[in-house]
Design a protein around this motif. Structure first.
Motif, PDB file in Angstrom:
ATOM      1  N   ALA A   1     -11.893  -1.735   3.320  1.00  0.00           N
ATOM      2  CA  ALA A   1     -11.641  -2.697   2.238  1.00  0.00           C
ATOM      3  C   ALA A   1     -11.318  -2.020   0.904  1.00  0.00           C
ATOM      4  CB  ALA A   1     -12.804  -3.667   2.106  1.00  0.00           C
ATOM      5  N   PRO A   2     -12.138  -1.078   0.406  1.00  0.00           N
ATOM      6  CA  PRO A   2     -11.785  -0.443  -0.877  1.00  0.00           C
ATOM      7  C   PRO A   2     -10.531   0.417  -0.786  1.00  0.00           C
ATOM      8  CG  PRO A   2     -13.872   0.434  -0.037  1.00  0.00           C
ATOM      9  CD  PRO A   2     -13.454  -0.663   0.880  1.00  0.00           C
ATOM     10  N   LEU A   3     -10.289   1.000   0.370  1.00  0.00           N
ATOM     11  CA  LEU A   3      -9.077   1.793   0.565  1.00  0.00           C
ATOM     12  C   LEU A   3      -7.839   0.923   0.377  1.00  0.00           C
ATOM     13  CD1 LEU A   3      -7.570   4.377   1.662  1.00  0.00           C
ATOM     14  CD2 LEU A   3      -7.743   3.266   3.890  1.00  0.00           C
ATOM     15  N   VAL A   4      -7.847  -0.234   0.976  1.00  0.00           N
ATOM     16  CA  VAL A   4      -6.700  -1.140   0.887  1.00  0.00           C
ATOM     17  C   VAL A   4      -6.497  -1.605  -0.549  1.00  0.00           C
ATOM     18  CG1 VAL A   4      -5.829  -3.395   1.612  1.00  0.00           C
ATOM     19  CG2 VAL A   4      -6.829  -1.842   3.296  1.00  0.00           C
ATOM     20  N   VAL A   5      -7.580  -1.946  -1.235  1.00  0.00           N
ATOM     21  CA  VAL A   5      -7.467  -2.382  -2.635  1.00  0.00           C
ATOM     22  C   VAL A   5      -6.878  -1.258  -3.490  1.00  0.00           C
ATOM     23  CG1 VAL A   5      -8.772  -3.078  -4.688  1.00  0.00           C
ATOM     24  CG2 VAL A   5      -9.276  -4.118  -2.471  1.00  0.00           C
ATOM     25  N   GLY A   6      -7.340  -0.040  -3.287  1.00  0.00           N
ATOM     26  CA  GLY A   6      -6.817   1.103  -4.043  1.00  0.00           C
ATOM     27  C   GLY A   6      -5.346   1.347  -3.774  1.00  0.00           C
ATOM     28  N   LEU A   7      -4.938   1.253  -2.513  1.00  0.00           N
ATOM     29  CA  LEU A   7      -3.528   1.454  -2.174  1.00  0.00           C
ATOM     30  C   LEU A   7      -2.648   0.361  -2.777  1.00  0.00           C
ATOM     31  CD1 LEU A   7      -3.884   2.625   1.528  1.00  0.00           C
ATOM     32  CD2 LEU A   7      -3.129   3.999  -0.419  1.00  0.00           C
ATOM     33  N   MET A   8      -3.141  -0.870  -2.776  1.00  0.00           N
ATOM     34  CA  MET A   8      -2.372  -1.964  -3.384  1.00  0.00           C
ATOM     35  C   MET A   8      -2.252  -1.769  -4.893  1.00  0.00           C
ATOM     36  SD  MET A   8      -3.668  -5.179  -1.105  1.00  0.00           S
ATOM     37  CE  MET A   8      -2.696  -6.366  -2.010  1.00  0.00           C
ATOM     38  N   ALA A   9      -3.319  -1.295  -5.525  1.00  0.00           N
ATOM     39  CA  ALA A   9      -3.266  -1.021  -6.963  1.00  0.00           C
ATOM     40  C   ALA A   9      -2.257   0.079  -7.264  1.00  0.00           C
ATOM     41  CB  ALA A   9      -4.655  -0.632  -7.486  1.00  0.00           C
ATOM     42  N   ALA A  10      -2.222   1.116  -6.431  1.00  0.00           N
ATOM     43  CA  ALA A  10      -1.247   2.195  -6.618  1.00  0.00           C
ATOM     44  C   ALA A  10       0.177   1.664  -6.508  1.00  0.00           C
ATOM     45  CB  ALA A  10      -1.489   3.306  -5.600  1.00  0.00           C
ATOM     46  N   GLY A  11       0.409   0.750  -5.580  1.00  0.00           N
ATOM     47  CA  GLY A  11       1.731   0.137  -5.441  1.00  0.00           C
ATOM     48  C   GLY A  11       2.120  -0.656  -6.675  1.00  0.00           C
ATOM     49  N   THR A  12       1.177  -1.391  -7.205  1.00  0.00           N
ATOM     50  CA  THR A  12       1.431  -2.169  -8.417  1.00  0.00           C
ATOM     51  C   THR A  12       1.791  -1.246  -9.584  1.00  0.00           C
ATOM     52  OG1 THR A  12      -0.084  -3.887  -7.673  1.00  0.00           O
ATOM     53  CG2 THR A  12       0.403  -3.822 -10.028  1.00  0.00           C
ATOM     54  N   ILE A  13       1.076  -0.163  -9.709  1.00  0.00           N
ATOM     55  CA  ILE A  13       1.347   0.797 -10.794  1.00  0.00           C
ATOM     56  C   ILE A  13       2.727   1.418 -10.630  1.00  0.00           C
ATOM     57  CG2 ILE A  13       0.632   3.025 -11.753  1.00  0.00           C
ATOM     58  CD1 ILE A  13      -2.294   2.080 -11.122  1.00  0.00           C
TER      59      ILE A  13
ATOM     60  N   ALA B   1       0.811  -1.214   0.000  1.00  0.00           N
ATOM     61  CA  ALA B   1       0.000   0.000   0.000  1.00  0.00           C
ATOM     62  C   ALA B   1       0.848   1.268   0.000  1.00  0.00           C
ATOM     63  CB  ALA B   1      -0.940  -0.001   1.205  1.00  0.00           C
ATOM     64  N   VAL B   2       2.074   1.184   0.482  1.00  0.00           N
ATOM     65  CA  VAL B   2       2.931   2.374   0.532  1.00  0.00           C
ATOM     66  C   VAL B   2       4.066   2.332  -0.488  1.00  0.00           C
ATOM     67  CG1 VAL B   2       2.405   3.005   2.919  1.00  0.00           C
ATOM     68  CG2 VAL B   2       4.297   1.435   2.451  1.00  0.00           C
ATOM     69  N   LEU B   3       3.992   1.430  -1.441  1.00  0.00           N
ATOM     70  CA  LEU B   3       5.061   1.358  -2.451  1.00  0.00           C
ATOM     71  C   LEU B   3       5.259   2.673  -3.204  1.00  0.00           C
ATOM     72  CD1 LEU B   3       4.999  -2.198  -4.004  1.00  0.00           C
ATOM     73  CD2 LEU B   3       6.881  -1.068  -2.829  1.00  0.00           C
ATOM     74  N   PRO B   4       4.185   3.356  -3.636  1.00  0.00           N
ATOM     75  CA  PRO B   4       4.423   4.622  -4.338  1.00  0.00           C
ATOM     76  C   PRO B   4       5.155   5.636  -3.451  1.00  0.00           C
ATOM     77  CG  PRO B   4       2.171   3.891  -4.695  1.00  0.00           C
ATOM     78  CD  PRO B   4       2.766   2.987  -3.650  1.00  0.00           C
ATOM     79  N   GLU B   5       4.766   5.732  -2.192  1.00  0.00           N
ATOM     80  CA  GLU B   5       5.423   6.677  -1.294  1.00  0.00           C
ATOM     81  C   GLU B   5       6.840   6.225  -0.972  1.00  0.00           C
ATOM     82  OE1 GLU B   5       5.852  10.191   0.863  1.00  0.00           O
ATOM     83  OE2 GLU B   5       4.444   9.581  -0.681  1.00  0.00           O
ATOM     84  N   THR B   6       7.044   4.907  -0.840  1.00  0.00           N
ATOM     85  CA  THR B   6       8.396   4.386  -0.611  1.00  0.00           C
ATOM     86  C   THR B   6       9.296   4.773  -1.781  1.00  0.00           C
ATOM     87  OG1 THR B   6       7.463   2.508   0.598  1.00  0.00           O
ATOM     88  CG2 THR B   6       9.750   2.310  -0.114  1.00  0.00           C
ATOM     89  N   HIS B   7       8.787   4.565  -2.987  1.00  0.00           N
ATOM     90  CA  HIS B   7       9.539   4.924  -4.194  1.00  0.00           C
ATOM     91  C   HIS B   7       9.849   6.420  -4.200  1.00  0.00           C
ATOM     92  CE1 HIS B   7      10.118   5.990  -8.448  1.00  0.00           C
ATOM     93  NE2 HIS B   7      10.656   4.788  -8.547  1.00  0.00           N
ATOM     94  N   ALA B   8       8.840   7.237  -3.892  1.00  0.00           N
ATOM     95  CA  ALA B   8       9.037   8.689  -3.900  1.00  0.00           C
ATOM     96  C   ALA B   8      10.115   9.108  -2.897  1.00  0.00           C
ATOM     97  CB  ALA B   8       7.721   9.397  -3.588  1.00  0.00           C
ATOM     98  N   LEU B   9      10.085   8.533  -1.705  1.00  0.00           N
ATOM     99  CA  LEU B   9      11.064   8.914  -0.681  1.00  0.00           C
ATOM    100  C   LEU B   9      12.461   8.383  -0.985  1.00  0.00           C
ATOM    101  CD1 LEU B   9       8.896   8.435   2.533  1.00  0.00           C
ATOM    102  CD2 LEU B   9       9.762  10.587   1.603  1.00  0.00           C
ATOM    103  N   VAL B  10      12.535   7.114  -1.365  1.00  0.00           N
ATOM    104  CA  VAL B  10      13.833   6.458  -1.542  1.00  0.00           C
ATOM    105  C   VAL B  10      14.534   6.885  -2.824  1.00  0.00           C
ATOM    106  CG1 VAL B  10      14.892   4.185  -1.946  1.00  0.00           C
ATOM    107  CG2 VAL B  10      13.236   4.479  -0.098  1.00  0.00           C
ATOM    108  N   VAL B  11      13.757   7.004  -3.909  1.00  0.00           N
ATOM    109  CA  VAL B  11      14.354   7.299  -5.216  1.00  0.00           C
ATOM    110  C   VAL B  11      14.370   8.799  -5.507  1.00  0.00           C
ATOM    111  CG1 VAL B  11      14.124   6.922  -7.709  1.00  0.00           C
ATOM    112  CG2 VAL B  11      13.716   5.030  -6.115  1.00  0.00           C
ATOM    113  N   GLU B  12      13.232   9.444  -5.349  1.00  0.00           N
ATOM    114  CA  GLU B  12      13.106  10.830  -5.798  1.00  0.00           C
ATOM    115  C   GLU B  12      13.556  11.862  -4.755  1.00  0.00           C
ATOM    116  OE1 GLU B  12       9.007  11.013  -7.008  1.00  0.00           O
ATOM    117  OE2 GLU B  12       9.275   9.281  -8.334  1.00  0.00           O
TER     118      GLU B  12
END
Length: 180
Positions: free
Chosen positions: A119-131, A28-39
């Motif tokens: 439930a929908p929040l978690v699904v949305g966050l997981m989808a954002a991580g996948t993207i 769920a936090v992959l996009p934010e992890t990427h933003a912090l670690v990479v960008e």
């Protein structure tokens, strides 16, 4: 690549923040992890981040053990330990406390409403991580074909361990010369 090397303390702070934001798990936090670690901190490249994520998917244990790879990149063994403590410590403490409190509200309409809302929040966050991961991994027709095949395999072969599909995709990618 450690332009902003704040040491183990900075690693702990980043992953402790991500820990409390990880509603629904690490993906769920992959996009934010990427933003912090990479960008933001420039601790690794987008390709190295993708590779660390891939490694986390195939090694035994929680898939977010990838944070240990990131921490090691920044501050060696101390960074790896800080990343693990930061990412798993705060969320574990919150989960333990919330679990004890949650049991007191068994059968409550309030509890059921919270569960339905999350439930929908978690699904949305997981989808954002996948993207976020897909943006660094899919860069041509061959990688699109591999991604579609693995996705179809996950949907169609539910009894097959997804790690085997990831391994097969890696072998195909290596055979196609995608090992950059």
């Amino acid at each position: 690549m450690t332009d902003d090397n704040g040491g183990a303390g900075a690693v702990f702070a980043v992953f402790a923040l991500l820990s409390v934001m990880a509603v629904g798990g690490g993906a769920a936090v992959l996009p934010e992890t990427h933003a912090l670690v990479v960008e933001r901190h420039h601790w690794m490249t987008a390709d190295a981040f993708r590779d660390a994520y891939g490694l986390g998917q195939v090694v035994p244990g929680p898939n977010m053990l990838m944070v240990m790879v990131i921490g090691h990149q920044v501050a060696g063994l101390a960074g790896a330990l800080a990343a693990i403590a930061g990412f798993f410590g705060p969320s574990s403490a919150i989960a333990w406390g919330a679990g004890r409190l949650w049991n007191r509200f068994a059968g409550s309409p309030w509890r059921a409403a919270v569960e339905r809302g999350l439930a929908p929040l978690v699904v949305g966050l997981m989808a954002a991580g996948t993207i976020a991961v897909a943006r660094t991994a899919i860069d041509g027709a061959a990688t699109v074909a591999i991604a579609v095949a693995v996705f179809a395999g996950v949907l169609g072969l539910r009894r097959l361990n997804p790690a085997l599909l990831v391994l097969a995709a890696g072998v195909v990618g290596l055979g196609l010369g995608l090992g950059g």
